[in-house]
Design a protein around this motif. Structure first.
Motif, PDB file in Angstrom:
ATOM      1  N   ARG A   1       0.826  -1.214   0.000  1.00 15.12           N
ATOM      2  CA  ARG A   1       0.000   0.000   0.000  1.00 15.12           C
ATOM      3  C   ARG A   1       0.852   1.251   0.000  1.00 15.12           C
ATOM      4  NH1 ARG A   1      -4.370  -0.990   4.608  1.00 15.12           N
ATOM      5  NH2 ARG A   1      -5.459  -2.753   3.665  1.00 15.12           N
ATOM      6  N   ALA A   2       1.888   1.246   0.835  1.00 11.43           N
ATOM      7  CA  ALA A   2       2.741   2.441   0.927  1.00 11.43           C
ATOM      8  C   ALA A   2       3.432   2.707  -0.404  1.00 11.43           C
ATOM      9  CB  ALA A   2       3.776   2.257   2.038  1.00 11.43           C
ATOM     10  N   GLN A   3       3.814   1.633  -1.079  1.00  7.44           N
ATOM     11  CA  GLN A   3       4.453   1.819  -2.387  1.00  7.44           C
ATOM     12  C   GLN A   3       3.448   2.360  -3.398  1.00  7.44           C
ATOM     13  OE1 GLN A   3       6.059  -2.099  -2.960  1.00  7.44           O
ATOM     14  NE2 GLN A   3       8.062  -1.526  -2.126  1.00  7.44           N
ATOM     15  N   ALA A   4       2.210   1.878  -3.305  1.00  7.32           N
ATOM     16  CA  ALA A   4       1.178   2.373  -4.217  1.00  7.32           C
ATOM     17  C   ALA A   4       0.921   3.859  -3.969  1.00  7.32           C
ATOM     18  CB  ALA A   4      -0.106   1.567  -4.038  1.00  7.32           C
ATOM     19  N   ARG A   5       1.036   4.254  -2.704  1.00  4.16           N
ATOM     20  CA  ARG A   5       0.822   5.672  -2.378  1.00  4.16           C
ATOM     21  C   ARG A   5       2.046   6.524  -2.720  1.00  4.16           C
ATOM     22  NH1 ARG A   5      -0.349   3.857   2.924  1.00  4.16           N
ATOM     23  NH2 ARG A   5      -2.530   3.353   3.261  1.00  4.16           N
ATOM     24  N   GLY A   6       3.171   5.874  -2.962  1.00  5.50           N
ATOM     25  CA  GLY A   6       4.395   6.624  -3.215  1.00  5.50           C
ATOM     26  C   GLY A   6       5.175   6.956  -1.962  1.00  5.50           C
ATOM     27  N   GLU A   7       4.758   6.391  -0.828  1.00  6.17           N
ATOM     28  CA  GLU A   7       5.475   6.672   0.424  1.00  6.17           C
ATOM     29  C   GLU A   7       6.777   5.895   0.512  1.00  6.17           C
ATOM     30  OE1 GLU A   7       2.529   7.575   3.926  1.00  6.17           O
ATOM     31  OE2 GLU A   7       1.825   5.808   2.866  1.00  6.17           O
ATOM     32  N   LEU A   8       6.828   4.772  -0.164  1.00  7.54           N
ATOM     33  CA  LEU A   8       8.047   3.976  -0.193  1.00  7.54           C
ATOM     34  C   LEU A   8       8.395   3.695  -1.650  1.00  7.54           C
ATOM     35  CD1 LEU A   8       7.529   1.323   2.652  1.00  7.54           C
ATOM     36  CD2 LEU A   8       9.114   3.260   2.639  1.00  7.54           C
ATOM     37  N   PRO A   9       9.687   3.648  -1.950  1.00  5.64           N
ATOM     38  CA  PRO A   9      10.080   3.347  -3.335  1.00  5.64           C
ATOM     39  C   PRO A   9       9.797   1.882  -3.649  1.00  5.64           C
ATOM     40  CG  PRO A   9      12.003   3.441  -1.927  1.00  5.64           C
ATOM     41  CD  PRO A   9      10.859   3.878  -1.084  1.00  5.64           C
ATOM     42  N   PRO A  10       9.493   1.552  -4.891  1.00  5.46           N
ATOM     43  CA  PRO A  10       9.283   0.142  -5.260  1.00  5.46           C
ATOM     44  C   PRO A  10      10.575  -0.642  -5.110  1.00  5.46           C
ATOM     45  CG  PRO A  10       9.374   1.533  -7.205  1.00  5.46           C
ATOM     46  CD  PRO A  10       9.347   2.464  -6.028  1.00  5.46           C
ATOM     47  N   GLU A  11      10.429  -1.914  -4.843  1.00  4.31           N
ATOM     48  CA  GLU A  11      11.608  -2.756  -4.641  1.00  4.31           C
ATOM     49  C   GLU A  11      12.183  -3.172  -5.983  1.00  4.31           C
ATOM     50  OE1 GLU A  11      12.810  -3.463  -1.753  1.00  4.31           O
ATOM     51  OE2 GLU A  11      11.211  -2.605  -0.518  1.00  4.31           O
ATOM     52  N   SER A  12      13.493  -3.212  -6.043  1.00  5.59           N
ATOM     53  CA  SER A  12      14.120  -3.686  -7.276  1.00  5.59           C
ATOM     54  C   SER A  12      14.472  -5.171  -7.129  1.00  5.59           C
ATOM     55  CB  SER A  12      15.382  -2.857  -7.562  1.00  5.59           C
ATOM     56  OG  SER A  12      16.209  -2.813  -6.401  1.00  5.59           O
ATOM     57  N   ASP A  13      15.272  -5.489  -6.133  1.00  5.74           N
ATOM     58  CA  ASP A  13      15.685  -6.880  -5.926  1.00  5.74           C
ATOM     59  C   ASP A  13      14.666  -7.595  -5.046  1.00  5.74           C
ATOM     60  OD1 ASP A  13      16.909  -9.236  -5.544  1.00  5.74           O
ATOM     61  OD2 ASP A  13      18.593  -8.463  -4.360  1.00  5.74           O
ATOM     62  N   PRO A  14      13.992  -8.623  -5.575  1.00  5.43           N
ATOM     63  CA  PRO A  14      12.966  -9.310  -4.771  1.00  5.43           C
ATOM     64  C   PRO A  14      13.534 -10.025  -3.540  1.00  5.43           C
ATOM     65  CG  PRO A  14      13.387 -10.476  -6.831  1.00  5.43           C
ATOM     66  CD  PRO A  14      14.091  -9.168  -6.926  1.00  5.43           C
ATOM     67  N   ALA A  15      14.728 -10.572  -3.648  1.00  7.22           N
ATOM     68  CA  ALA A  15      15.329 -11.242  -2.495  1.00  7.22           C
ATOM     69  C   ALA A  15      15.600 -10.239  -1.390  1.00  7.22           C
ATOM     70  CB  ALA A  15      16.628 -11.941  -2.911  1.00  7.22           C
TER      71      ALA A  15
END
Lengths: 238, 238
Positions: free
Chosen positions: A171-185
């Motif tokens: 949710r936070a990523q959808a809101r832009g509060e957190l950056p999206p993750e690049s490395d899934p691990a």
DNA sequence: CAGTTACGCTACGACTCGTAGCGAAAGCTC
DNA sequence: GAGCTTTCGCTACGAGTCGTAGCGTAACTG
């Protein structure tokens, strides 16, 4: 002492992970033809009564003085019935306490800070119950020497909490509060870390420090965590 | 089975908090004239042997299956001797585990980050021992229904850890890494919060998630905590 | 109906608990 | 040394719990 016996008009047991000890089940799969379950079915009401009685007994006696015989008496059930369904005290208590966590949810409160505060307060409210206090740490202690028990705790209690962390981050990523993750691990590692920090802090505050995780405490905790998360994420992004 | 009996040429017991159950002691003060302790003194070697045997028994049997009779046999001591010194299993195990935390120190590594990482790694190393794993959570669980036991845990285990937090903060403030505290009450609250976060996270990682708090994990944790602390402190200073 | 499974109840041996009682050992004071 | 005091090891004990076995009955299926 003997409570009114459970009303015995029943059907269909096995709500959660089937309470163990079904000779016709192997690795969670039924051996006989699907649902060819003949004979008298297990009383679902007895299941519920036993788990409720277990929680009552935990409040009255605490973990160490709780006996299966007393739980059976309290539930209005024969002791043998209890042993037919659960392997022992540990497994029974895990199932009884797991039900307390059914109410854990993550309502969308509009911001990451509010979401964290909300779920932490819910978690704290559950941990504030005496039956949860005395039982949770005890079964975790037992699980250090009992791998199947640890697995049971993981699937029926811990993983459900962990899911809230993942959901909150999404949710936070959808809101832009957190950056999206690049490395899934790396994302998995971070989620596990945050989970340990959140759950560990609340548990330690409640059980070891023995002080309430009230709103003021939760606000302070959330602020530090949030600053740490967004700041560290910003560092990593550079 | 019976180990070689303890060498009995001894004197002067009561290293830590006197192991309870001294009829001539009230509220920690001696009643008879000071040090007028006549009669045969308690064997200090027996104390040490009992506590060591308790840890051995914890590794062999775990908390729930540990019996005082077995500990006595292992220590080469009569069961009655054990009951004369400790009120029960809980108190004995707390004292036995408390000794593990004697080695906790806070060497000055030059920076707040390094100090945190160092002490967390030490704490994780202690928690990695099987006797600590199974015993710590169990006694904490028991302490939820036993106020004197909680107090015993607090003074002999928890407070010693907490002191490291205060010491680390003082050093960081001397280095200028953290701003000095203005409100002392607020400073206490913050220290308690940090303590719960640090200790809780390590305990949860080790016992609930059952994964090692290795260097990589500690680095990630320290980064988040440090950013959260300095960032939040900077926020508050504005 | 027969077949199958769950249930309540009783009884059981094995074990742990915490305590009491005893004689011997180990200190101290005079 | 004698005398006093406290601890120690040992044995024995009643009370309580454990987990299981056996039996007759209840509930449900085909």
């Amino acid at each position: 002492m003997r409570r009114p016996p459970v009303i015995s008009l029943t059907t269909s047991p096995n709500r959660r992970i089937s309470p163990v000890k079904r000779p016709d089940m192997v690795n969670g799969m039924q051996c006989r033809s699907r649902s060819a379950r003949t004979g008298r079915p297990r009383s679902a009401a007895a299941d519920a009564a036993i788990l409720a009685a277990t929680r009552t007994a935990l409040v009255e006696l605490g973990w160490s003085k709780l006996t299966l015989g007393y739980v059976a008496t309290l539930a209005g059930v024969a002791k043998t019935t209890l042993y037919r369904r659960w392997a022992g005290k540990n497994e029974l208590v895990v199932d009884a306490v797991a039900e307390l966590f059914d109410e854990l949810e993550l309502p969308d409160r509009g911001s990451l800070a509010a979401d964290i505060e909300g779920v932490v307060l819910q978690f704290a409210a559950i941990l504030d119950r005496p039956e949860a206090k005395t039982a949770l740490m005890a079964v975790v202690a037992e699980s250090t020497r009992d791998e199947p028990l640890r697995e049971r705790i993981r699937t029926s209690i811990v993983d459900r909490q962990k899911r809230l962390v993942l959901e909150g981050r999404a949710r936070a990523q959808a809101r832009g509060e957190l950056p999206p993750e690049s490395d899934p691990a790396d994302a998995d590692r971070t989620a596990a870390l945050i989970f340990d920090v959140v759950a560990g802090a609340v548990v330690h505050r409640t059980l070891v420090s023995a002080e309430p995780a009230d709103e003021e405490w939760v606000r302070s905790f959330t602020r530090i965590l949030l600053v740490g998360l967004t700041g560290a994420a910003a560092d990593a992004a550079q």
